[in-house]
Design an enzyme around this catalytic site. Structure first.
Site, PDB file in Angstrom:
ATOM      1  N   GLU A   1      -6.231   8.661   7.863  1.00 41.18           N
ATOM      2  CA  GLU A   1      -6.652   8.273   6.500  1.00 41.18           C
ATOM      3  C   GLU A   1      -8.003   8.863   6.136  1.00 41.18           C
ATOM      4  OE1 GLU A   1      -6.134   4.445   4.467  1.00 41.18           O
ATOM      5  OE2 GLU A   1      -5.093   3.822   6.271  1.00 41.18           O
TER       6      GLU A   1
ATOM      7  N   ASN B   1       0.444  -0.987   5.323  1.00 40.90           N
ATOM      8  CA  ASN B   1       1.333  -0.180   6.184  1.00 40.90           C
ATOM      9  C   ASN B   1       0.725  -0.281   7.567  1.00 40.90           C
ATOM     10  OD1 ASN B   1       3.085   2.316   4.574  1.00 40.90           O
ATOM     11  ND2 ASN B   1       1.565   1.175   3.413  1.00 40.90           N
TER      12      ASN B   1
ATOM     13  N   LYS C   1      -9.462   1.384  -1.921  1.00 41.75           N
ATOM     14  CA  LYS C   1      -9.626   0.864  -0.549  1.00 41.75           C
ATOM     15  C   LYS C   1     -11.011   1.157   0.004  1.00 41.75           C
ATOM     16  CE  LYS C   1      -7.045   1.043   3.852  1.00 41.75           C
ATOM     17  NZ  LYS C   1      -5.794   1.583   4.438  1.00 41.75           N
TER      18      LYS C   1
ATOM     19  N   GLU D   1       0.873  -1.183   0.000  1.00 34.30           N
ATOM     20  CA  GLU D   1       0.000   0.000   0.000  1.00 34.30           C
ATOM     21  C   GLU D   1       0.912   1.235   0.000  1.00 34.30           C
ATOM     22  OE1 GLU D   1      -1.533   0.904   3.938  1.00 34.30           O
ATOM     23  OE2 GLU D   1      -3.398   1.701   3.115  1.00 34.30           O
TER      24      GLU D   1
ATOM     25  N   ASN E   1      -7.246   5.816  -1.848  1.00 34.41           N
ATOM     26  CA  ASN E   1      -6.119   4.937  -1.540  1.00 34.41           C
ATOM     27  C   ASN E   1      -6.295   3.726  -2.466  1.00 34.41           C
ATOM     28  OD1 ASN E   1      -4.215   3.247  -0.418  1.00 34.41           O
ATOM     29  ND2 ASN E   1      -4.728   3.781   1.693  1.00 34.41           N
TER      30      ASN E   1
ATOM     31  N   CYS F   1      -4.572  -3.049   2.838  1.00 31.84           N
ATOM     32  CA  CYS F   1      -4.298  -2.938   4.276  1.00 31.84           C
ATOM     33  C   CYS F   1      -5.466  -3.294   5.186  1.00 31.84           C
ATOM     34  CB  CYS F   1      -3.754  -1.557   4.593  1.00 31.84           C
ATOM     35  SG  CYS F   1      -2.950  -1.580   6.214  1.00 31.84           S
TER      36      CYS F   1
HETATM   37  N1  CDV Z   1      -2.946   1.470   6.581  1.00 25.47           N
HETATM   38  C1  CDV Z   1      -3.873   0.831   7.319  1.00 25.47           C
HETATM   39  O1  CDV Z   1      -4.985   0.576   6.849  1.00 25.47           O
HETATM   40  N2  CDV Z   1      -3.527   0.495   8.583  1.00 25.47           N
HETATM   41  C2  CDV Z   1      -4.469  -0.176   9.459  1.00 25.47           C
HETATM   42  C3  CDV Z   1      -4.532   0.322  10.847  1.00 25.47           C
HETATM   43  C4  CDV Z   1      -3.508  -0.112  11.773  1.00 25.47           C
HETATM   44  C5  CDV Z   1      -4.933   1.707  11.035  1.00 25.47           C
HETATM   45  C6  CDV Z   1      -4.253  -1.663   9.463  1.00 25.47           C
HETATM   46  O2  CDV Z   1      -5.280  -2.357   9.557  1.00 25.47           O
HETATM   47  O3  CDV Z   1      -3.145  -2.150   9.441  1.00 25.47           O
END
Ligand code: CDV
Length: 304
Positions: A145, A196, A127, A47, A110, A171
């Site tokens: 985000e 991430n 996303k 990501e 995203n 993610c």
């Molecule tokens: N980049 C993400 O989506 N991170 C999320 C959390 C930790 C906010 C995750 O599910 O890893």
């Protein structure tokens, strides 16, 4: 002969804010070259693979925010990666921040794009499960985000990649059962995703030792319950002062981890995914046509 797809997961180490796009794209090209040398037919990057994970900061200036976004894909700085795909005949899935012009306005998503082994665009995913908040919240790790991105509006599309049905996720999506179930119902055989994930969350220090378990648990369950191969690429290591977990992996439809990274740096893992294993797993437990009862799932019972 077994139907197979050799999947490469291209984990990156941190991408600091000071890194230029050219430098970062150079790292991605190098990873793709390694993947090709290992015999990969498709690769997945993390990501937000072109920039630092900037939602860890509150930024007010829209012009500054937009420096993390791509106005076109490929653009002048990313074209090199697409050329590498065509040269190496290895397509890829790449996470990045997308600046779109839709419905008469500028929109921020995203996003992850799927690119073919000829370097041509195949399809896009935005996303769906956008986590965090739009303002910093006391006592929680800043994760904004929802300040910078709209939730995705493309559903969970599945694309044809050299005859293999490939879906994408990003993610936080990986923590939600809907992601895998929708990809599966849409016909996916392989799901590629990037992440991430901060190692430490201020709101839940007592859960810190579970971060890697909670990374793999939903992906292994999602792969198993939906008979998918999953390739998951982390952006890992100490990025602009924040530690991000690694643990990038390739997961079989049996739920087993077939390969996993060992570092918090740029690293490639490869596995030749046997797509016939999907049918075997369906026969054992998950014959959807025979056993699923979606008409009954909608029934609401009176509380007892
Ligand atoms: N980049 C993400 O989506 N991170 C999320 C959390 C930790 C906010 C995750 O599910 O890893």
């Amino acid at each position: 002969m077994a139907r197979c797809l050799t999947i490469a997961v291209c984990q990156t180490g941190p991408i600091q804010r000071s890194a230029s796009r050219a430098e970062t794209v150079g790292r991605l090209v190098h990873l793709l070259e390694k993947a090709a040398a290992f015999g990969a037919e498709i690769a997945v990057f993390p990501e937000m693979a072109l920039t630092t994970f900037f939602p860890r900061w509150r930024i007010d200036d829209q012009a500054e925010i937009d420096t993390f976004f791509e106005a076109s894909m490929p653009g002048p700085e990313t074209q090199r990666l697409y050329d590498a795909a065509a040269r190496l005949k290895v397509g890829f899935a790449l996470g990045y921040c997308e600046l779109a012009h839709e419905d008469g306005r500028t929109r921020h998503f995203n996003t992850m794009d799927l690119v073919g082994p000829d370097g041509a665009f195949i399809g896009r995913y935005r996303k769906m499960h956008v986590p965090g908040s739009s303002e910093p919240e006391e006592g929680t790790t800043t994760h904004l985000e929802r300040r910078y991105f709209e939730p995705g509006n493309l559903g969970f599309p599945v694309y044809n990649y050299r005859g293999v049905r490939v879906g994408l996720a990003i993610c936080n999506d990986r923590r939600w059962p809907e992601t895998y179930r929708m990809l599966c119902l849409n016909g996916a055989e392989v799901a590629l995703l990037g992440y991430n994930t901060p190692l430490l969350l201020d709101e839940a220090p007592a859960l810190a030792h579970l971060r890697m378990f909670h990374n793999h648990l939903p992906m292994q369950a999602g792969a198993y319950q939906n008979t998918l191969w999953i390739g998951a690429a982390a952006k890992a290591g100490l990025e602009d002062g924040q530690a991000l977990i690694g643990g990038s992996c390739i997961i079989a439809p049996t739920g087993e981890i077939a390969a996993q990274t060992m570092s918090l740096d740029d690293e490639v893992i490869v596995h030749r995914a046997d797509l016939d294993l999907i049918e075997t797993c369906r026969k054992v437990n998950f014959n959807f046509a025979l056993y699923r009862r979606p008409d009954q799932y909608k029934r609401i019972s009176d509380p007892v």
